[in-house]
Design a protein around this motif. Structure first.
Motif, mmCIF file in Angstrom:
data_model
loop_
_atom_site.group_PDB
_atom_site.id
_atom_site.type_symbol
_atom_site.label_atom_id
_atom_site.label_comp_id
_atom_site.label_asym_id
_atom_site.label_seq_id
_atom_site.Cartn_x
_atom_site.Cartn_y
_atom_site.Cartn_z
ATOM 1 N N TRP A 83 19.590 38.070 12.463
ATOM 2 C CA TRP A 83 19.877 39.478 12.191
ATOM 3 C C TRP A 83 20.819 40.033 13.246
ATOM 4 N N PRO A 84 21.807 40.831 12.856
ATOM 5 C CA PRO A 84 22.771 41.401 13.828
ATOM 6 C C PRO A 84 22.205 42.651 14.512
ATOM 7 N N ILE A 85 21.202 42.457 15.345
ATOM 8 C CA ILE A 85 20.544 43.575 16.022
ATOM 9 C C ILE A 85 21.410 44.052 17.183
ATOM 10 N N SER A 86 21.755 45.330 17.192
ATOM 11 C CA SER A 86 22.536 45.878 18.302
ATOM 12 C C SER A 86 21.620 46.275 19.463
ATOM 13 N N LYS A 87 20.512 46.953 19.133
ATOM 14 C CA LYS A 87 19.563 47.384 20.164
ATOM 15 C C LYS A 87 18.149 47.015 19.723
ATOM 16 N N HIS A 88 17.406 46.483 20.659
ATOM 17 C CA HIS A 88 16.049 46.002 20.415
ATOM 18 C C HIS A 88 15.128 46.736 21.387
ATOM 19 N N TYR A 89 14.332 47.647 20.843
ATOM 20 C CA TYR A 89 13.443 48.478 21.666
ATOM 21 C C TYR A 89 12.025 47.917 21.683
ATOM 22 N N ILE A 90 11.431 47.885 22.880
ATOM 23 C CA ILE A 90 10.004 47.601 23.055
ATOM 24 C C ILE A 90 9.466 48.726 23.955
ATOM 25 N N LEU A 91 8.875 49.732 23.347
ATOM 26 C CA LEU A 91 8.517 50.960 24.056
ATOM 27 C C LEU A 91 7.002 51.087 24.213
ATOM 28 N N TYR A 92 6.512 50.778 25.400
ATOM 29 C CA TYR A 92 5.097 50.976 25.717
ATOM 30 C C TYR A 92 4.225 50.184 24.736
ATOM 31 N N PRO A 93 2.933 49.962 24.976
ATOM 32 C CA PRO A 93 2.357 50.014 26.301
ATOM 33 C C PRO A 93 2.103 48.647 26.911
ATOM 34 N N ASN A 94 2.292 47.522 26.205
ATOM 35 C CA ASN A 94 1.743 46.169 26.343
ATOM 36 C C ASN A 94 0.583 46.073 27.316
ATOM 37 N N PRO A 95 0.474 46.417 28.637
ATOM 38 C CA PRO A 95 1.084 45.453 29.547
ATOM 39 C C PRO A 95 0.120 44.383 30.054
ATOM 40 N N TRP A 96 -1.213 44.479 29.730
ATOM 41 C CA TRP A 96 -2.183 43.481 30.178
ATOM 42 C C TRP A 96 -2.081 43.246 31.697
ATOM 43 N N PRO A 97 -2.569 44.182 32.515
ATOM 44 C CA PRO A 97 -2.308 44.146 33.955
ATOM 45 C C PRO A 97 -3.113 43.138 34.773
#
Length: 231
Positions: free
Chosen positions: A134-148
């Protein structure tokens, strides 16, 4: 404020037992980069991807991917800000993707129809997107994952088996988090995979809407949020 401190407010800051970049990060990332991730695909994700793949191939403009989009506030805002783009929001939760948030939306999005929100397992979806190129220009991953917790490194996106697909998707990858160390680790992982990133503070101007409900909650609690941009 140190990463082990809690703050007052509605949302507590991240607490971790790590002193810095995880000692096994390089080893884990290199292992995943050198091995094919062959977990079977879930059927609902295959079906969702098939429908989207036809739309993406027929689309003549920019394509933006909003991963882990939750209720889709960020998807809708990105679509409003990028009317020339097809914005695809993906989340694993049907409860979140099906929630009607538009009647309580923070800005007017009437007439904004250049977005699609789907339920899919991102561990599968990412691999399908990479394979389809896929021709993705911008790939956002916005919060929260983070498994600290230190023992949960491989549950963070940069420590996961699907990371080799993640890092190949998008001319730009934009992550936001209220945990600086998470972004620092992702930046290190990206560099191992051959991509460089920069981290900056997220600052909302007067009247500017937070991209996600999590961002609004963190900022209202007095926490600093950060953005990693991988080019």
């Amino acid at each position: 404020m140190s990463e082990n401190q809690l703050i007052t407010g509605d949302s507590k800051a991240i607490v971790t037992n790590q002193d810095g970049i995880h000692e096994n990060l390089t080893q884990v990332v290199e292992k995943h980069l050198s091995h094919q991730f062959e977990k079977p695909y879930q059927q609902h994700t295959l079906e969702a991807f098939k429908q989207l793949d036809e739309k993406v191939k027929a689309w003549q403009g920019e394509v933006i991917l909003d991963a882990c989009c939750g209720v889709g506030q960020s998807t809708r805002l990105l679509a409003k800000e990028n009317p020339q783009a097809l914005v695809i929001g993906v989340d694993k939760s049907a409860n979140r993707t099906n929630r009607n948030v538009e009647e309580h939306f923070p800005v007017d999005i009437s007439g904004v129809d250049n977005y699609i929100i789907v339920r899919a397992n991102l561990n599968d979806f990412y691999r399908l997107v990479e394979q389809a190129k896929w021709p993705i220009s911008k790939h956002y991953i916005l919060y929260p994952n983070p498994w600290p917790k230190s023992k949960h490194l491989q549950r963070r996106w940069h420590g996961a088996a699907v990371f080799p697909s993640i890092i190949k998707i998008g001319q730009q990858i934009i992550l936001r988090s209220n945990w600086l160390l998470y972004l620092e680790e992702f930046s290190v992982a990206a560099k191992i995979a051959g991509r460089n990133g920069n981290i900056n503070e997220v600052t909302l101007l007067s009247g500017q809407i937070a991209l996600t409900p999590f961002e609004a909650k963190f900022i209202a609690s007095g926490q600093q949020c950060w953005q990693l941009t991988v080019d």
